[in-house]
Motif scaffolding. Structure first.
Motif, PDB file in Angstrom:
ATOM      1  N   PHE A 159     -55.755  -9.397 -21.591  1.00 15.97           N
ATOM      2  CA  PHE A 159     -54.559  -8.952 -20.877  1.00 15.97           C
ATOM      3  C   PHE A 159     -53.303  -9.512 -21.541  1.00 15.97           C
ATOM      4  O   PHE A 159     -52.307  -8.809 -21.680  1.00 15.97           O
ATOM      5  N   ALA A 160     -53.344 -10.781 -21.939  1.00 15.16           N
ATOM      6  CA  ALA A 160     -52.182 -11.395 -22.593  1.00 15.16           C
ATOM      7  C   ALA A 160     -51.902 -10.732 -23.935  1.00 15.16           C
ATOM      8  O   ALA A 160     -50.747 -10.419 -24.245  1.00 15.16           O
ATOM      9  N   ILE A 161     -52.936 -10.511 -24.728  1.00 17.16           N
ATOM     10  CA  ILE A 161     -52.753  -9.862 -26.028  1.00 17.16           C
ATOM     11  C   ILE A 161     -52.151  -8.475 -25.852  1.00 17.16           C
ATOM     12  O   ILE A 161     -51.166  -8.118 -26.504  1.00 17.16           O
ATOM     13  N   CYS A 162     -52.725  -7.698 -24.947  1.00 14.41           N
ATOM     14  CA  CYS A 162     -52.246  -6.320 -24.753  1.00 14.41           C
ATOM     15  C   CYS A 162     -50.858  -6.276 -24.136  1.00 14.41           C
ATOM     16  O   CYS A 162     -49.979  -5.559 -24.623  1.00 14.41           O
ATOM     17  N   GLY A 163     -50.646  -7.025 -23.082  1.00  9.50           N
ATOM     18  CA  GLY A 163     -49.350  -6.998 -22.410  1.00  9.50           C
ATOM     19  C   GLY A 163     -48.226  -7.549 -23.264  1.00  9.50           C
ATOM     20  O   GLY A 163     -47.157  -6.944 -23.361  1.00  9.50           O
ATOM     21  N   LEU A 164     -48.476  -8.675 -23.904  1.00  5.31           N
ATOM     22  CA  LEU A 164     -47.416  -9.328 -24.665  1.00  5.31           C
ATOM     23  C   LEU A 164     -47.161  -8.694 -26.032  1.00  5.31           C
ATOM     24  O   LEU A 164     -46.055  -8.794 -26.561  1.00  5.31           O
ATOM     25  N   LEU A 165     -48.165  -8.033 -26.601  1.00  3.30           N
ATOM     26  CA  LEU A 165     -48.034  -7.541 -27.983  1.00  3.30           C
ATOM     27  C   LEU A 165     -48.070  -6.019 -28.134  1.00  3.30           C
ATOM     28  O   LEU A 165     -47.979  -5.516 -29.249  1.00  3.30           O
ATOM     29  N   HIS A 166     -48.179  -5.280 -27.045  1.00  5.08           N
ATOM     30  CA  HIS A 166     -48.354  -3.822 -27.162  1.00  5.08           C
ATOM     31  C   HIS A 166     -47.200  -3.140 -27.897  1.00  5.08           C
ATOM     32  O   HIS A 166     -47.401  -2.137 -28.567  1.00  5.08           O
ATOM     33  N   ASP A 167     -46.001  -3.673 -27.793  1.00  8.85           N
ATOM     34  CA  ASP A 167     -44.834  -3.070 -28.461  1.00  8.85           C
ATOM     35  C   ASP A 167     -44.379  -3.871 -29.677  1.00  8.85           C
ATOM     36  O   ASP A 167     -43.201  -3.822 -30.055  1.00  8.85           O
ATOM     37  N   LEU A 168     -45.293  -4.564 -30.309  1.00  3.13           N
ATOM     38  CA  LEU A 168     -44.949  -5.333 -31.509  1.00  3.13           C
ATOM     39  C   LEU A 168     -44.320  -4.437 -32.574  1.00  3.13           C
ATOM     40  O   LEU A 168     -43.506  -4.879 -33.369  1.00  3.13           O
ATOM     41  N   CYS A 169     -44.653  -3.161 -32.542  1.00  4.86           N
ATOM     42  CA  CYS A 169     -44.107  -2.192 -33.491  1.00  4.86           C
ATOM     43  C   CYS A 169     -42.585  -2.099 -33.427  1.00  4.86           C
ATOM     44  O   CYS A 169     -41.948  -1.598 -34.358  1.00  4.86           O
ATOM     45  N   LYS A 170     -41.986  -2.597 -32.352  1.00  5.69           N
ATOM     46  CA  LYS A 170     -40.535  -2.516 -32.198  1.00  5.69           C
ATOM     47  C   LYS A 170     -39.793  -3.693 -32.830  1.00  5.69           C
ATOM     48  O   LYS A 170     -38.566  -3.703 -32.846  1.00  5.69           O
ATOM     49  N   ALA A 171     -40.525  -4.668 -33.346  1.00  2.78           N
ATOM     50  CA  ALA A 171     -39.871  -5.746 -34.103  1.00  2.78           C
ATOM     51  C   ALA A 171     -39.397  -5.154 -35.423  1.00  2.78           C
ATOM     52  O   ALA A 171     -40.102  -4.350 -36.042  1.00  2.78           O
ATOM     53  N   GLN A 172     -38.205  -5.493 -35.834  1.00  3.27           N
ATOM     54  CA  GLN A 172     -37.615  -4.975 -37.082  1.00  3.27           C
ATOM     55  C   GLN A 172     -37.491  -3.441 -37.039  1.00  3.27           C
ATOM     56  O   GLN A 172     -37.621  -2.784 -38.053  1.00  3.27           O
ATOM     57  N   PHE A 173     -37.231  -2.884 -35.860  1.00  2.00           N
ATOM     58  CA  PHE A 173     -37.219  -1.443 -35.656  1.00  2.00           C
ATOM     59  C   PHE A 173     -35.830  -0.916 -35.294  1.00  2.00           C
ATOM     60  O   PHE A 173     -35.491   0.210 -35.586  1.00  2.00           O
ATOM     61  N   TYR A 174     -35.031  -1.748 -34.639  1.00  2.00           N
ATOM     62  CA  TYR A 174     -33.701  -1.334 -34.195  1.00  2.00           C
ATOM     63  C   TYR A 174     -32.615  -2.033 -35.015  1.00  2.00           C
ATOM     64  O   TYR A 174     -32.814  -3.117 -35.544  1.00  2.00           O
ATOM     65  N   LYS A 175     -31.479  -1.391 -35.091  1.00  2.00           N
ATOM     66  CA  LYS A 175     -30.308  -2.041 -35.667  1.00  2.00           C
ATOM     67  C   LYS A 175     -29.114  -1.691 -34.794  1.00  2.00           C
ATOM     68  O   LYS A 175     -29.119  -0.690 -34.071  1.00  2.00           O
ATOM     69  N   VAL A 176     -28.101  -2.516 -34.888  1.00  2.00           N
ATOM     70  CA  VAL A 176     -26.892  -2.292 -34.112  1.00  2.00           C
ATOM     71  C   VAL A 176     -25.924  -1.479 -34.952  1.00  2.00           C
ATOM     72  O   VAL A 176     -25.640  -1.824 -36.098  1.00  2.00           O
ATOM     73  N   GLY A 177     -25.458  -0.384 -34.397  1.00  2.00           N
ATOM     74  CA  GLY A 177     -24.436   0.443 -35.023  1.00  2.00           C
ATOM     75  C   GLY A 177     -23.210   0.452 -34.120  1.00  2.00           C
ATOM     76  O   GLY A 177     -23.141  -0.300 -33.150  1.00  2.00           O
ATOM     77  N   SER A 178     -22.265   1.288 -34.436  1.00  2.00           N
ATOM     78  CA  SER A 178     -21.110   1.426 -33.547  1.00  2.00           C
ATOM     79  C   SER A 178     -20.752   2.905 -33.449  1.00  2.00           C
ATOM     80  O   SER A 178     -21.042   3.694 -34.345  1.00  2.00           O
ATOM     81  N   ARG A 179     -20.156   3.233 -32.332  1.00  2.00           N
ATOM     82  CA  ARG A 179     -19.686   4.608 -32.116  1.00  2.00           C
ATOM     83  C   ARG A 179     -18.402   4.551 -31.315  1.00  2.00           C
ATOM     84  O   ARG A 179     -18.095   3.544 -30.675  1.00  2.00           O
ATOM     85  N   ASN A 180     -17.657   5.628 -31.366  1.00  4.46           N
ATOM     86  CA  ASN A 180     -16.401   5.704 -30.634  1.00  4.46           C
ATOM     87  C   ASN A 180     -16.643   6.230 -29.223  1.00  4.46           C
ATOM     88  O   ASN A 180     -17.330   7.238 -29.036  1.00  4.46           O
ATOM     89  N   VAL A 181     -16.082   5.518 -28.258  1.00  3.46           N
ATOM     90  CA  VAL A 181     -16.182   5.904 -26.851  1.00  3.46           C
ATOM     91  C   VAL A 181     -14.782   5.834 -26.255  1.00  3.46           C
ATOM     92  O   VAL A 181     -14.042   4.884 -26.504  1.00  3.46           O
TER      93      VAL A 181
END
Length: 195
Positions: free
Chosen positions: A75-97
């Motif tokens: 349960f710990a492995i699955c719950g804590l690591l299921h979205d490991l694929c999202k590490a190094q996946f996002y970056k911060v950009g900017s947009r005009n609002v």
């Protein structure tokens, strides 16, 4: 206790499999503890990924753990690591609002996807985990199929996913915990408005 400290505490308390220490050391060298869980749907904020991972673990244990039938390490492995694929996946950009009060356009930060290793979602998490420690078949199936019908590879149906859910109850439990955490427990945890 902050989310990073809670994650490390839960992981070291419940996961003792060979290679787990190396996996945790690798996580420390990624953005896992600061990354969002999504760009705008749930936990779309700094630290959202670790927050979501902890939430899924707690939801799995609270809602689905059966003493004598289930394994807390799994349960710990699955719950804590299921979205490991999202590490190094996002970056911060900017947009005009447009600022509604001043009428002026302003640059604001937002999260965007920058997938440098496009290997899929669940299968990428399995691949990354297994670089450090072996998964049981049930754990690999649970992590691979945790997105259920939201997985791009199953649009229109998938006998493989259906068979995995039938054969491995852990896969169903992870999927249900992920859904409950995302859509019920984590509502309002984004820095951006829900759409």
């Amino acid at each position: 206790m902050d989310y990073k400290a809670e994650f490390i505490s839960l992981f070291t308390q419940h996961v003792s499999r060979p290679g787990s220490e190396k996996l945790l050391a690798w996580l420390e060298n990624t953005d896992f503890f600061t990354a969002p869980a999504s760009t705008r749907y749930h936990c779309a904020c700094e630290g959202g990924l670790v927050r979501h991972s902890i939430s899924v673990f707690h939801t799995m244990v609270e809602q689905h753990f059966q003493e004598g039938e289930d394994n807390l390490e799994s349960f710990a492995i699955c719950g804590l690591l299921h979205d490991l694929c999202k590490a190094q996946f996002y970056k911060v950009g900017s947009r005009n609002v447009k600022n509604e009060e001043t009428g002026q356009w302003e640059k604001v930060p937002f999260y965007q996807v920058e997938d440098s290793f496009p290997y899929g979602h669940g299968e990428k998490s399995v691949f990354l985990i297994e670089r450090f420690m072996r998964l049981k078949t049930s754990e690999a199936m649970a992590i691979r199929w945790h997105m259920g019908g939201f997985d791009d590879s199953v649009r229109g149906g998938s006998f493989a996913m259906s068979n995995a859910f039938r054969m491995y109850p852990l896969a169903v439990k992870l999927h249900l915990a992920d859904l409950e955490s995302t859509y019920l427990r984590e509502r309002g945890t984004s820095d951006v408005p829900n759409r």
